[in-house]
Design an enzyme around this catalytic site. Structure first.
Site, PDB file in Angstrom:
ATOM      1  N   ASN A  32      -5.404  -8.509 -12.483  1.00  0.00           N
ATOM      2  CA  ASN A  32      -5.211  -8.573 -13.940  1.00  0.00           C
ATOM      3  C   ASN A  32      -4.294  -9.728 -14.349  1.00  0.00           C
ATOM      4  OD1 ASN A  32      -2.675  -7.716 -13.240  1.00  0.00           O
ATOM      5  ND2 ASN A  32      -2.654  -5.895 -14.529  1.00  0.00           N
ATOM      6  N   SER A 124       5.826  -2.406   3.187  1.00  0.00           N
ATOM      7  CA  SER A 124       6.984  -3.289   3.245  1.00  0.00           C
ATOM      8  C   SER A 124       8.013  -2.740   4.227  1.00  0.00           C
ATOM      9  CB  SER A 124       7.602  -3.363   1.851  1.00  0.00           C
ATOM     10  OG  SER A 124       8.879  -3.936   1.901  1.00  0.00           O
ATOM     11  N   THR A 126      10.829  -2.472   3.567  1.00  0.00           N
ATOM     12  CA  THR A 126      11.751  -1.690   2.740  1.00  0.00           C
ATOM     13  C   THR A 126      11.681  -0.193   3.076  1.00  0.00           C
ATOM     14  OG1 THR A 126      12.507  -1.453   0.449  1.00  0.00           O
ATOM     15  CG2 THR A 126      10.161  -1.326   0.785  1.00  0.00           C
ATOM     16  N   TYR A 148      11.109   0.819  -6.142  1.00  0.00           N
ATOM     17  CA  TYR A 148      10.021   0.013  -5.550  1.00  0.00           C
ATOM     18  C   TYR A 148       9.712   0.497  -4.132  1.00  0.00           C
ATOM     19  CZ  TYR A 148       7.943  -3.738  -2.803  1.00  0.00           C
ATOM     20  OH  TYR A 148       7.151  -4.436  -1.920  1.00  0.00           O
ATOM     21  N   LYS A 152       6.256   2.482  -2.207  1.00  0.00           N
ATOM     22  CA  LYS A 152       5.569   2.101  -0.953  1.00  0.00           C
ATOM     23  C   LYS A 152       5.542   3.286   0.002  1.00  0.00           C
ATOM     24  CE  LYS A 152       4.546  -2.096  -1.985  1.00  0.00           C
ATOM     25  NZ  LYS A 152       3.152  -2.485  -2.187  1.00  0.00           N
ATOM     26  N   TYR A 176       5.298  -5.578   5.826  1.00  0.00           N
ATOM     27  CA  TYR A 176       5.729  -6.980   5.875  1.00  0.00           C
ATOM     28  C   TYR A 176       7.242  -7.037   5.919  1.00  0.00           C
ATOM     29  CZ  TYR A 176       1.338  -7.329   3.099  1.00  0.00           C
ATOM     30  OH  TYR A 176       0.083  -7.212   2.573  1.00  0.00           O
ATOM     31  N   ASN A 178       9.939 -10.470   5.643  1.00  0.00           N
ATOM     32  CA  ASN A 178      10.205 -11.335   4.476  1.00  0.00           C
ATOM     33  C   ASN A 178       9.184 -12.473   4.412  1.00  0.00           C
ATOM     34  OD1 ASN A 178      12.731  -9.837   5.077  1.00  0.00           O
ATOM     35  ND2 ASN A 178      13.477 -10.974   3.309  1.00  0.00           N
ATOM     36  N   ASN A 198      14.490 -13.553  -4.761  1.00  0.00           N
ATOM     37  CA  ASN A 198      14.470 -13.699  -3.303  1.00  0.00           C
ATOM     38  C   ASN A 198      15.000 -15.063  -2.887  1.00  0.00           C
ATOM     39  OD1 ASN A 198      11.585 -11.875  -3.774  1.00  0.00           O
ATOM     40  ND2 ASN A 198      13.254 -11.057  -2.540  1.00  0.00           N
TER      41      ASN A 198
END
Ligand code: NAD
Ligand code: UD1
Length: 344
Positions: A32, A124, A126, A148, A152, A176, A178, A198
């Site tokens: 989008n 992630s 994270t 966030y 995930k 992932y 970084n 970042n």
């Protein structure tokens, strides 16, 4: 394989779409443009030397997602689309849960209804946020420290439950570390809309003169030079990891996590120095307080991906710095204000 690629116009998606085409697959982008530009797709097509099918649409429009899956004749989906800014997620949690979690549910419903059961998902590192480990293997206990990250983790749990309910599902949860760097051509790269959160895009913008100095968040960590250590993975290696996961997926029924990282840690100051060497510019910096929520060190144990996906990162920090600088200097204001000519 014919692959629906949600968020394929974004930073990691654009590099992966190119890698998919180069590997002989047929990606179709669904995006989008909330955080990307059609110019990125145009440039991927130019690099690939062929047209790319692009559907402009929103994952939150469940009917639109179902229509795409019902006529697309897809073998698999790679799902990048989502929101990714940690600070923003703390200020706007509902927007993050809606886009990331509800958007994924809409996608999964449409996949299930149309018999498309192979999925590669952008997770992630994270999700290791509360583990306290500095080197992370996939079987560590998971936990998060911000909305966030929680989106995930929730999506990972939804994928586990879905795969457990029906043996037709094959799901790769790619964690992932970084992602940094850009395609070596300098034609595609990371194009943050606002002030970068970042490290690497911030350093690039200092080097090109858009920002006057870098704030280094913390110089007193228990690391060799006192600054934070991360596993910086070149986005072109990351893109290759998606192709590897997609191709290995038929061998892995159920939902399985793989780390995509290099296994090497580099400190913030090492990144600054590598960027100075690559650009020939000096990067002024000031050491300030630690950023809340940051950890001293977070590095992947990438051995599962090496053994099972036959993938490993090939590029190091010097490649990252060279390619980031090449992208930044050719597109100092990203895609929107460019004239489309990287050599200008
Ligand atoms: P990005 O913002 O560049 O790409 C995401 C893409 O999704 C954009 O093109 C955006 O327009 C699109 N999108 C957002 N909401 C959408 C919606 N509702 N419907 C359709 N499209 C939508 O981000 P990226 O860095 O390429 O990240 C891709 C994925 O990888 C994200 O899920 C992100 O959370 C995850 N990830 C990124 C990093 C990173 O550091 N870049 C690290 C770990 C995980
Ligand atoms: C961030 C996200 C993480 C996400 C990851 C993906 C946060 C808190 N975490 O990780 O959820 O999965 O991106 O790439 O945003 N730094 C500076 N100055 C800056 C920016 C960063 O010193 O201006 C330092 C940080 O303190 C850290 C390192 O650079 O030590 C890397 O930071 P960053 O690029 O933001 O990534 P992470 O925080 O590791």
């Amino acid at each position: 394989m014919r692959v629906l690629t949600t968020g394929g116009a974004g930073y990691i998606g654009s590099h992966t779409v190119l890698a998919l085409i180069e590997a002989g697959h047929e990606p179709v982008i669904f995006d989008n443009f909330d955080n990307s530009s059609p110019e990125a797709v145009r440039r991927v097509a130019e690099l690939a030397g062929r047209d790319i099918e692009l559907i402009e649409g929103d994952l939150l429009d469940a009917d639109a997602v179902d229509r795409v899956l019902s006529v697309g004749n897809f073998d698999a989906v790679i799902h990048f689309a989502g929101l990714k800014a940690v600070g923003e997620s703390t200020a706007q949690p509902l927007r993050y849960y809606r886009t990331n979690v509800v958007g994924t549910l809409n996608l999964l419903d449409a996949m299930q209804a149309n018999g498309v059961c192979q999925l590669v998902f952008s997770s992630s590192a994270t999700v290791y946020g509360t583990s306290g480990a500095s080197r992370c293997a996939e079987d560590l206990p998971l936990g998060t420290t911000n909305p966030y990250g929680t989106t995930k983790l929730q999506i990972e749990q939804i994928l586990d439950d879905l795969a457990a309910s029906d043996p037709s599902w094959h799901v790769a949860k790619l964690r992932y570390f970084n992602p940094v760097g850009a395609h070596a051509s300098g034609r595609i790269g990371e194009d943050p809309r606002d002030i970068p959160n970042n490290l690497m895009p911030y350093v690039s913008q200092v080097a090109v003169g858009r920002r006057d100095h870098l704030s280094v968040y913390g110089g007193d960590y228990p690391t060799p030079d006192g600054t934070g250590v991360r596993d910086f993975i070149h986005v072109v290696d990351l893109a290759a990891g998606h192709v590897a996961a997609l191709e290995a997926l038929p061998e892995f029924p159920g939902a399985r996590a793989w780390n995509l990282g290099t296994g090497e840690g580099n400190s913030v100051l090492e990144v600054v120095r590598a960027f100075e060497r690559a650009s020939g510019k000096s990067i002024p910096f000031e050491i300030v307080d630690r950023r809340p929520g940051d950890v001293a060190e977070l590095v992947a144990d990438p051995s599962r991906a090496r053994v099972e996906l036959h993938w490993k990162a090939e590029r190091g920090l010097e490649d990252v710095a060279r390619d980031s600088w090449n992208w930044q200097r050719n597109n100092p204001f990203g895609y929107e204000n460019s004239d489309g000519d990287a050599d200008a």
